[in-house]
Scaffold this motif. Structure first.
Motif, short mmCIF file in Angstrom:
data_model
loop_
_atom_site.label_atom_id
_atom_site.label_comp_id
_atom_site.label_asym_id
_atom_site.label_seq_id
_atom_site.Cartn_x
_atom_site.Cartn_y
_atom_site.Cartn_z
N HIS A 2 0.85 -1.19 0.00
CA HIS A 2 0.00 0.00 0.00
C HIS A 2 0.88 1.24 0.00
N VAL A 3 0.35 2.33 -0.50
CA VAL A 3 1.12 3.57 -0.65
C VAL A 3 0.43 4.67 0.12
N VAL A 4 1.23 5.38 0.91
CA VAL A 4 0.74 6.51 1.70
C VAL A 4 1.65 7.70 1.44
N VAL A 54 4.04 -1.07 3.59
CA VAL A 54 3.57 0.26 3.25
C VAL A 54 4.74 1.06 2.70
N ALA A 55 4.51 1.73 1.56
CA ALA A 55 5.51 2.60 0.95
C ALA A 55 5.08 4.05 1.16
N PHE A 56 6.02 4.88 1.54
CA PHE A 56 5.74 6.29 1.79
C PHE A 56 6.29 7.13 0.64
N LEU A 70 2.12 18.08 -4.94
CA LEU A 70 0.91 17.63 -5.64
C LEU A 70 1.22 16.45 -6.55
N ALA A 71 2.42 16.44 -7.16
CA ALA A 71 2.81 15.30 -7.99
C ALA A 71 2.90 14.03 -7.18
N GLY A 72 3.31 14.16 -5.91
CA GLY A 72 3.42 12.97 -5.07
C GLY A 72 2.10 12.51 -4.50
N VAL A 73 1.24 13.45 -4.14
CA VAL A 73 -0.04 13.08 -3.52
C VAL A 73 -1.05 12.61 -4.56
N GLY A 74 -0.98 13.18 -5.76
CA GLY A 74 -2.00 12.91 -6.76
C GLY A 74 -2.38 11.46 -6.97
N PRO A 75 -1.40 10.57 -7.21
CA PRO A 75 -1.80 9.19 -7.54
C PRO A 75 -2.03 8.28 -6.35
N VAL A 76 -1.82 8.73 -5.09
CA VAL A 76 -1.89 7.79 -3.97
C VAL A 76 -3.23 7.90 -3.25
N PRO A 77 -3.67 6.83 -2.58
CA PRO A 77 -5.02 6.80 -2.00
C PRO A 77 -5.13 7.31 -0.57
#
Length: 610
Positions: A2-4, A54-56, A70-77
């Motif tokens: 999972h990605v956070v 979990v990947a940060f 924003l580039a980092g947050v955009g694709p993660v849930p």
């Protein structure tokens, strides 16, 4: 896996916290380490008590680097919101939260760092109050210290609980990998990294580079620092691409499953944030890892049309952020409602379009899309993100049922009107009906044909095809009467003209089977072919043209094309010395594609019209 993503004000300890959780250094670049702040995106991972990995995505907190955030947050849930206990809520905390709210991120945790330096309770209360009114809502809060390690076990357990609530990944979805880094490794070539939000990747897969449409091949995959043959969503992934120069790819590019996405430069969306009328004419749209200038046209109070500076592979329901870089202000979030909107060229079109958009919520709905578009290709709807669950009406065309029924009624009306206006033509050309109905494909016209209509030789007919208009039928009856005793004699051109039988009238009579055409103006009664074969069969075999002409009591003008037609039908055969012999029974089958009836025809009634 999972990605956070992390989020929060600069120097509030995001990277220190990730380092304490993972034992890895998220700040990869020397400049980041020298300045003590994350400038670009950092990555690290860890195994939680449940065994889940979990990947940060460690995003920068400084205002100048908000686009990178924003580039980092955009694709993660999901997000880990970080606030320092000794400083509390800060300006970049608010901007990061505004971006998260605009993107609709609804899964998160609050980590209050530096709990060893100050009482964390005021910072927790203030942050929760800020989060409560956003898409994150009420979140679990944990006080920690990245330096002493206090609270880290509680944070790990909270992360486990957060991940347990995440929706299952869409592993069967097409791949849309937003590139956030691109670099070259000696001996391997170009490598890109991104968060795989849906689908799966395999070594050897062919993908499509969205910017150019060029095919690219996956040479290798890495997940969590190890080579993999296959990676499924959700995952941080590094993709080694075969034969692609590094300068062909950059942040904001996308790797796509071929044929499953459409690029759009124009979209309609719903705005959550500033009123649409208050937006400046130009803003920056952040979606995935892309940041693209857009021109804004307000449509309604909360609906806008955006024209992108470069096309992006967007789907209905995508969430994006509109940001004013000049004011360092998040103007709001955009939910994509339509990636193929109609032009607004007429007066009042914008207001009418805003009214249509009020009924859309960003969820792809096949019935609704067909109701609005009336006709659409299944492939195009799929590329917009609309699940196709209905059967096509023709080819891969889908139609709104009510519109399709109306088209069927109009087809009958137009065909009937045309036949009344052109009674001598054998129906309406399909292409003419396509233009009358304003349809994009001939196949749609053909699929609409139902009784009393019929499709024959590229034309749509109405009712029986063996009837004629009364004036033509009357003239044909005169010929039947005049030549009943001389079936192998043909009326001369002046006689045909006197009877009102021009080329079009003759063509109609031949198509109806009322006359048999031998040449342009040489016609016989419809039973003449079989009768001629019977007469010729009684001659000594083989026979000459002259013998045939005398036996048939006709002229050379008729005998030559008549014998040639019998040759083509296989009733006679022409020999090397130009004589002929009869080969078939006297009753000959009609020639394929001849379009006439050889048998004796009944009296020809007037043409019946609906």
């Amino acid at each position: 896996m999972h990605v956070v993503a992390t989020a929060g004000h600069v120097d509030h300890g995001k990277s220190t916290l990730v380092r304490a959780l993972t034992g890895m250094e998220p700040d990869r670049w020397a400049e980041e380490r020298r300045r003590g702040m994350t400038i670009d995106l950092g990555f690290a991972w860890s195994t939680l008590p449940s065994g889940t990995t979990v990947a940060f995505v460690d995003v920068p907190g400084h205002e100048r680097f908000v686009p990178n955030m924003l580039a980092g947050v955009g694709p993660v849930p999901a997000v880990l919101m970080v606030v320092a206990a000794d400083e509390g809520w800060m300006p970049q905390s608010a901007e990061h939260l505004a971006a998260l709210d605009a993107l609709g991120v609804s899964y998160g945790l609050l980590a209050v760092t530096r709990a060893d330096l100050a009482d964390p309770r005021p910072a927790i209360e203030a942050a929760r109050a800020e989060l409560a009114g956003t898409s994150l809502g009420a979140v679990e809060a944990v006080a920690v210290s990245g330096v002493t390690g206090a609270g880290l076990p509680h944070l790990r357990a909270a992360l486990d609980r957060l991940i347990a609530r995440l929706p299952p990944p869409a592993v069967h979805a097409p791949v849309r990998l937003w590139v956030d880094r691109s670099f070259t490794i000696r001996g391997s070539g170009t490598v890109v990294t991104g968060t795989l939000g849906g689908g799966r990747l395999r070594v050897g897969d062919q993908l499509e580079l969205a910017a150019t449409g060029d095919p690219v091949r996956v040479r290798g995959l890495h997940r969590l620092g190890a080579a993999r043959d296959r990676v499924e969503a959700v995952a941080r992934v590094a993709v080694n691409l075969r034969g692609v120069p590094k300068d062909r790819l950059a942040r904001g590019d996308t790797l796509l499953t071929p044929g499953r996405f459409r690029l759009t430069e124009l979209l309609d969306g719903r705005l959550a944030g500033d009123p649409a009328s208050d937006l400046p004419a130009t803003l920056t749209l952040h979606v995935g890892s892309a940041a693209v200038p857009v021109r804004v046209r307000p449509l309604g109070v909360d609906t806008v049309r955006l024209r992108l500076a470069r096309p992006l592979p967007l789907l209905i329901g995508d969430r994006a952020v509109l940001r004013d870089p000049g004011r360092h202000h998040v103007s709001g979030g955009v939910t994509v409602l339509d990636v193929d909107p109609p032009p607004l060229t007429r007066r009042g079109a914008a207001a009418a379009r805003a009214q249509v958009l009020t009924g859309l919520d960003g969820r792809a709905d096949l019935a609704g899309e067909l109701r609005r578009r009336r006709l659409a290709r299944a492939t195009e709807l799929t590329r917009m993100g609309v699940p196709v669950t209905a059967d096509p009406v023709a080819g891969d065309w889908l139609a709104d049922p009510e519109y399709w029924r109306g088209l069927g009624d109009r087809l009958v009306e137009e065909a009937t009107r045309y036949v009344h206006a052109h009674p001598l033509e054998p129906g309406v050309p399909v292409e003419a009906l396509r233009r009358m109905l304003g349809l994009p494909d001939r196949g749609l016209v053909e699929a609409l044909v139902r009784p009393p209509l019929a499709l024959r030789a590229g034309r749509v007919t109405v009712g029986p095809v063996d009837t004629l208009p009364e004036p033509v039928a009357r003239a044909v009856r005169r010929i039947h009467t005049e030549y009943a005793d001389h079936p192998f004699r043909a009326p001369e051109a002046d006689r045909l003209a006197a009877l009102g039988l021009g080329p079009r009238e003759l063509g109609a009579a031949v198509r109806a089977g009322a006359l048999l055409r031998l040449a342009d103006t040489v016609v016989l009664l419809p039973g003449a072919l079989d009768q001629a074969a019977e007469v010729l069969a009684a001659l000594p075999q083989p026979f000459t043209l002259s013998a045939a002409r005398q036996a048939l009591d006709t002229t050379r003008r008729v005998a030559v094309p008549l014998l040639e037609l019998l040759d083509r039908r296989g009733a006679t055969r022409r020999l090397p010395d130009d004589t002929r012999q009869v080969l078939a029974p006297s009753r000959t089958p009609p020639e394929a594609g001849a379009g006439v009836r050889a048998e004796a025809a009944p009296p020809v009634p007037p043409r019946r019209l609906p």
